[in-house]
Design an enzyme around this catalytic site. Structure first.
Site, PDB file in Angstrom:
ATOM      1  N   HIS A 136       0.800  -1.230   0.000  1.00 33.80           N
ATOM      2  CA  HIS A 136       0.000   0.000   0.000  1.00 33.80           C
ATOM      3  C   HIS A 136       0.831   1.277   0.000  1.00 33.80           C
ATOM      4  O   HIS A 136       0.288   2.359  -0.078  1.00 33.80           O
ATOM      5  CB  HIS A 136      -0.936   0.025   1.211  1.00 33.80           C
TER       6      HIS A 136
HETATM    7  C1  UD1 Z   1      -1.830   5.500   6.064  1.00 32.20           C
HETATM    8  C2  UD1 Z   1      -0.493   5.927   6.678  1.00 32.20           C
HETATM    9  C3  UD1 Z   1       0.522   4.787   6.549  1.00 32.20           C
HETATM   10  C4  UD1 Z   1      -0.017   3.499   7.104  1.00 32.20           C
HETATM   11  C5  UD1 Z   1      -1.344   3.196   6.421  1.00 32.20           C
HETATM   12  C6  UD1 Z   1      -1.954   1.928   6.917  1.00 32.20           C
HETATM   13  C7  UD1 Z   1       0.099   8.308   6.507  1.00 32.20           C
HETATM   14  C8  UD1 Z   1       0.968   9.258   5.801  1.00 32.20           C
HETATM   15  N1  UD1 Z   1       0.073   7.072   5.978  1.00 32.20           N
HETATM   16  O1  UD1 Z   1      -1.616   5.331   4.668  1.00 32.20           O
HETATM   17  O2  UD1 Z   1       1.679   5.135   7.277  1.00 32.20           O
HETATM   18  O3  UD1 Z   1       0.900   2.458   6.848  1.00 32.20           O
HETATM   19  O4  UD1 Z   1      -2.244   4.291   6.664  1.00 32.20           O
HETATM   20  O5  UD1 Z   1      -3.060   1.584   6.162  1.00 32.20           O
HETATM   21  O6  UD1 Z   1      -0.517   8.656   7.494  1.00 32.20           O
HETATM   22  N2  UD1 Z   1      -9.088   5.267   2.056  1.00 32.20           N
HETATM   23  C9  UD1 Z   1     -10.332   4.668   2.035  1.00 32.20           C
HETATM   24  N3  UD1 Z   1     -10.851   4.273   3.229  1.00 32.20           N
HETATM   25  C10 UD1 Z   1     -10.223   4.443   4.405  1.00 32.20           C
HETATM   26  C11 UD1 Z   1      -8.976   5.072   4.407  1.00 32.20           C
HETATM   27  C12 UD1 Z   1      -8.415   5.468   3.224  1.00 32.20           C
HETATM   28  O7  UD1 Z   1     -10.927   4.478   0.994  1.00 32.20           O
HETATM   29  O8  UD1 Z   1     -10.773   4.040   5.442  1.00 32.20           O
HETATM   30  C13 UD1 Z   1      -8.497   5.674   0.779  1.00 32.20           C
HETATM   31  C14 UD1 Z   1      -8.655   7.137   0.518  1.00 32.20           C
HETATM   32  O9  UD1 Z   1      -9.086   7.301  -0.772  1.00 32.20           O
HETATM   33  C15 UD1 Z   1      -7.285   7.738   0.707  1.00 32.20           C
HETATM   34  C16 UD1 Z   1      -6.357   6.552   0.472  1.00 32.20           C
HETATM   35  O10 UD1 Z   1      -7.113   5.379   0.815  1.00 32.20           O
HETATM   36  O11 UD1 Z   1      -7.028   8.762  -0.175  1.00 32.20           O
HETATM   37  C17 UD1 Z   1      -5.129   6.615   1.349  1.00 32.20           C
HETATM   38  O12 UD1 Z   1      -5.498   6.822   2.730  1.00 32.20           O
HETATM   39  P1  UD1 Z   1      -4.550   7.675   3.709  1.00 32.20           P
HETATM   40  O13 UD1 Z   1      -5.113   7.648   5.082  1.00 32.20           O
HETATM   41  O14 UD1 Z   1      -4.263   8.996   3.101  1.00 32.20           O
HETATM   42  O15 UD1 Z   1      -3.172   6.897   3.688  1.00 32.20           O
HETATM   43  P2  UD1 Z   1      -2.838   5.330   3.644  1.00 32.20           P
HETATM   44  O16 UD1 Z   1      -2.285   5.014   2.314  1.00 32.20           O
HETATM   45  O17 UD1 Z   1      -3.938   4.478   4.171  1.00 32.20           O
END
Ligand code: UD1
Length: 363
Positions: free
Chosen positions: A205
């Site tokens: 991821h």
């Molecule tokens: C975040 C953390 C990362 C951790 C990971 C675990 C930061 C910088 N990154 O990354 O360190 O390893 O979580 O999963 O804080 N999204 C959904 N549903 C959710 C959450 C996210 O659809 O419940 C989608 C959104 O479109 C979002 C993308 O996933 O834009 C990324 O989510 P985000 O929280 O920005 O970062 P992660 O890649 O999950």
């Protein structure tokens, strides 16, 4: 003593659970769970609370996704209001996500004491958003609870006063041990028609792997090829799914007969897959630790790790994408590694933190 436990994203929930449980047993402590809302999907958040036996968060900031600055800024604005209103005695932040850094900044600026659980980890790679979060968090936090000696040494090298640092061990292992019986009782792999030690588990991821369409296409090709040797279960993180779909790669992955692509699994079911697999290929931080602890070979598709102890004392190896097929072959040709003990990865980290807090001068 009112203690806020701030959590935000999937890997945070496992870190607060054993600590919350331990605090609940203490007369002097009143733990309050603050969920920033960074992860909001049911299968990225709610199911973890359920598995870990955590109550619903006392406070939910409802922040959700955004750019790094948006997410960080929105958490700071929302959490500052809560802090002004409640003035807890201590704010505990965990891990290295954007919400970790945002919360420690908001609390520090209000003069509220802070502690960082899982402090001191460094990849020395500032292109990783998490490395920035770790550096800022550790500069600001009043107490730094580190999982291993290398993390202790990193902080000393950065000039942190030794009195602020406490070597408490790895809290993820507390969670694992807390739920081990339930994890072992599951047979998640059978739902995919697979047998013990006859499949691999993949999780990917990180932006560095899944945000670049060319790299992502390469990953898909490699996984498809590797899965022909030993089937693979690859639970898909929302970021990865979004990018696979945007680049029309998801359907091509689905065509690989021996590659299973479930939605993200809950903690207990996922860990049952890890307990019983032949190897893991990942870019996660926590899984490098869990596999090391369990003696499961782990290939980490990254150029560096903030958890070097998983290489020197565990089962982890860093690997470039173009070397992954060869590494998997090597693992399949060799017997499973022997399980080794890592100092203070023993399921008693929460207890050690309680001792630190009991002795803390500001209690
Ligand atoms: C975040 C953390 C990362 C951790 C990971 C675990 C930061 C910088 N990154 O990354 O360190 O390893 O979580 O999963 O804080 N999204 C959904 N549903 C959710 C959450 C996210 O659809 O419940 C989608 C959104 O479109 C979002 C993308 O996933 O834009 C990324 O989510 P985000 O929280 O920005 O970062 P992660 O890649 O999950």
């Amino acid at each position: 003593m009112v203690i806020h436990l701030v959590c935000a994203a999937r890997p945070n929930f496992m870190k607060i659970a054993p600590f919350y449980r331990a605090l609940k047993k203490e007369q002097w402590a009143e733990p309050i769970i603050v969920h920033t809302g960074q992860h909001y999907d049911i299968n990225m958040s709610d199911v973890f609370f359920e598995d870990l036996g955590l109550p619903a968060p006392d406070i939910n900031l409802g922040v959700k996704s955004g750019s790094h600055a948006e997410q960080t800024g929105t958490v700071m604005i929302a959490y500052e209001k809560v802090l002004v209103d409640q003035r807890p005695d201590l704010v505990v932040v965990v891990g290295d996500v954007n919400s970790t850094m945002a919360s420690v900044i908001a609390a520090s600026k209000l003069g509220i004491k802070t502690a960082h659980l899982e402090a001191g980890l460094r990849s020395l790679d500032r292109s990783m958003p998490e490395e920035i979060n770790r550096l800022v968090t550790d500069v600001l936090a009043d107490m730094l609870w580190v999982p291993s000696r290398d993390a202790f040494d990193n902080l000393i090298r950065e000039g942190v006063s030794p009195g602020k640092i406490h070597l408490v061990g790895n809290i993820m292992i507390d969670s694992l041990e807390m739920l081990r019986d339930k994890m072992e009782a599951q047979q998640t792999y059978k739902e995919f028609g697979l047998e013990q030690k006859a499949y691999g588990v993949v999780t990917l991821h990180r932006p560095s792997n899944v945000d670049d369409p060319i790299k992502l296409k390469k990953i898909c090709d490699i996984l498809c090829e590797i899965s022909e040797k030993v089937p693979i279960i690859f639970p898909i993180h929302p970021r990865t799914r979004k990018n696979l779909e945007a680049n029309q790669l998801f359907s091509s992955l689905e065509k690989c007969q021996t590659l299973f692509l479930p939605e993200p699994l809950n903690y207990i079911r996922f860990m049952n897959l890890v307990f019983n697999c032949r190897y893991v290929l990942t870019d996660s931080g926590g899984i490098q630790e869990e596999t090391s602890y369990l003696g499961i070979p782990c290939i980490t598709i990254r150029e560096n790790t903030e958890r070097p102890i998983t290489i020197t004392q565990g089962t982890n190896q860093l690997c470039r994408l173009d070397q992954a097929t060869k590494k998997v072959d090597e693992i399949l040709q060799n017997p499973m590694p022997l399980q080794k003990e890592i100092e203070l990865w023993d399921g008693h980290t929460a207890e050690r933190i309680i001792t630190v807090l009991r002795e803390a001068s500001f209690k």
